[in-house]
Design an enzyme around this catalytic site. Structure first.
Site, PDB file in Angstrom:
ATOM      1  N   ASN A 104      -6.124  -0.683   0.584  1.00 10.98           N
ATOM      2  CA  ASN A 104      -4.827  -1.314   0.339  1.00 10.98           C
ATOM      3  C   ASN A 104      -3.677  -0.362   0.621  1.00 10.98           C
ATOM      4  O   ASN A 104      -3.797   0.851   0.454  1.00 10.98           O
ATOM      5  CB  ASN A 104      -4.741  -1.808  -1.102  1.00 10.98           C
ATOM      6  CG  ASN A 104      -5.720  -2.933  -1.350  1.00 10.98           C
ATOM      7  OD1 ASN A 104      -6.292  -3.465  -0.395  1.00 10.98           O
ATOM      8  ND2 ASN A 104      -5.937  -3.278  -2.595  1.00 10.98           N
ATOM      9  N   HIS A 121      -6.013   3.463   4.669  1.00  9.12           N
ATOM     10  CA  HIS A 121      -5.161   2.762   5.628  1.00  9.12           C
ATOM     11  C   HIS A 121      -3.679   3.092   5.450  1.00  9.12           C
ATOM     12  O   HIS A 121      -2.819   2.390   5.975  1.00  9.12           O
ATOM     13  CB  HIS A 121      -5.379   1.245   5.550  1.00  9.12           C
ATOM     14  CG  HIS A 121      -6.722   0.829   6.077  1.00  9.12           C
ATOM     15  ND1 HIS A 121      -7.287  -0.406   5.838  1.00  9.12           N
ATOM     16  CD2 HIS A 121      -7.628   1.505   6.834  1.00  9.12           C
ATOM     17  CE1 HIS A 121      -8.481  -0.474   6.421  1.00  9.12           C
ATOM     18  NE2 HIS A 121      -8.709   0.670   7.028  1.00  9.12           N
TER      19      HIS A 121
END
Ligand code: NAD
Ligand code: ZN
Length: 260
Positions: A104, A121
């Site tokens: 997330n 990410h």
């Protein structure tokens, strides 16, 4: 295994684990009102995230990509951590070998107090200059489209990893090593289709792998225990090491005369 048995089993695994790793995806933030990519609420205008979150899309139409990130910032800005984020942060405090790996980019784990975490990410609230590489946190909502670097006036891009880009090497090696050494791997709220993270559970050597997701995923056939449930609703029922068992009150000295 019945729902009740699964809870008892997960409680035991959580209590006994020495090197637990939790791997989360967009589903862990669903109960905070953040849309997932693949859920029914997951579409934006007529574009698919897979078509927008790429270096090619940004090269073709940076304004469109930035509009999409502004929309996501707007959706995420008011969101608050839910019981799943808070339980995961509390598990970290209860276990010195704990590691959280998240896909997330919403920052909700950090907001809940998680510190031993790898954001594979990146972070939606970071921006990076496409010319000089300068990185800053920038929480403006919305950002001017396209935003510019305060140093060199180059175009800024979101500080996230797009489809088709490699994961930062350090994030990758730290995550892979933790999974290899783990004795418990909790996979929470990920559709397990975005690589390479989707393959992390397959790196586990000695870990019991538990999946918590209301839906089946490509990983489901390979896990030891699959619990079909929303993450927050389930995890808040799992007592943590050092806390009193769920459903019991902490013992307090009895007070003569009963209620105050
Ligand atoms: P995904 O959207 O592909 O899958 C979400 C998964 O969560 C699904 O399997 C769904 O069944 C499950 N889910 C839905 N509600 C849930 C709940 N209450 N509890 C537990 N699980 C629930 O997301 P992904 O696997 O993380 O992969 C997509 C990519 O999307 C990642 O790269 C991630 O960076 C990005 N993304 C991030 C956010 C965010 O930061 N919140 C939001 C959307 C997408
Ligand atoms: Zn710059």
């Amino acid at each position: 295994m019945s729902g009740r048995d699964a809870l008892v089993e997960l409680t035991r695994l959580v209590r006994e684990a020495r090197r637990p790793v939790v791997l989360t995806g967009a589903g862990v933030s669903a109960e905070s009102g953040v849309p997932t990519f693949r859920g029914p609420d997951g579409l934006w205008k007529r574009h698919r995230p897979e078509d927008l979150a790429t270096p090619e899309a940004f090269a073709r139409d940076p304004a469109l990509v930035w509009e999409w990130y502004n929309w996501r910032r707007q959706r995420i800005a008011p969101a608050r951590p839910n019981p799943a984020h808070r339980w995961i942060a509390a598990y970290e405090r209860a276990n010195p070998e704990f590691l959280l790996i998240t896909q997330n980019v919403d920052g909700l784990h950090r907001l809940a107090g998680s510190r031993r975490l790898v954001e594979v990410h990146g972070d939606l609230w970071m921006v990076r200059c496409t010319c000089c590489g300068r990185e800053d946190e920038d929480r403006r909502v919305p950002l001017p489209v396209p935003p510019r670097c305060p140093e060199c006036n180059g175009m800024l891009r979101p500080g996230v990893v797009w489809f088709g880009e490699p994961l930062p090497a350090e994030a990758l090696s730290r995550s892979a090593e933790a999974v290899r050494k783990a004795d418990l791997l909790l996979v929470v709220g990920t559709s397990a289709v975005v690589q390479p993270v989707a393959s992390f559970p397959l790196l586990a050597r000695g870990a019991v792998v538990v999946e918590i997701n209301p839906a089946a995923t490509p990983l489901t056939p390979f896990v030891d225990l699959s619990i079909r449930s929303a993450a927050g609703a389930l995890l808040q029922r799992i007592p943590l090491p050092g806390s009193p068992p769920a459903g019991t009150k902490a013992l307090s000295p009895s007070r003569p005369g009963g209620a105050p």
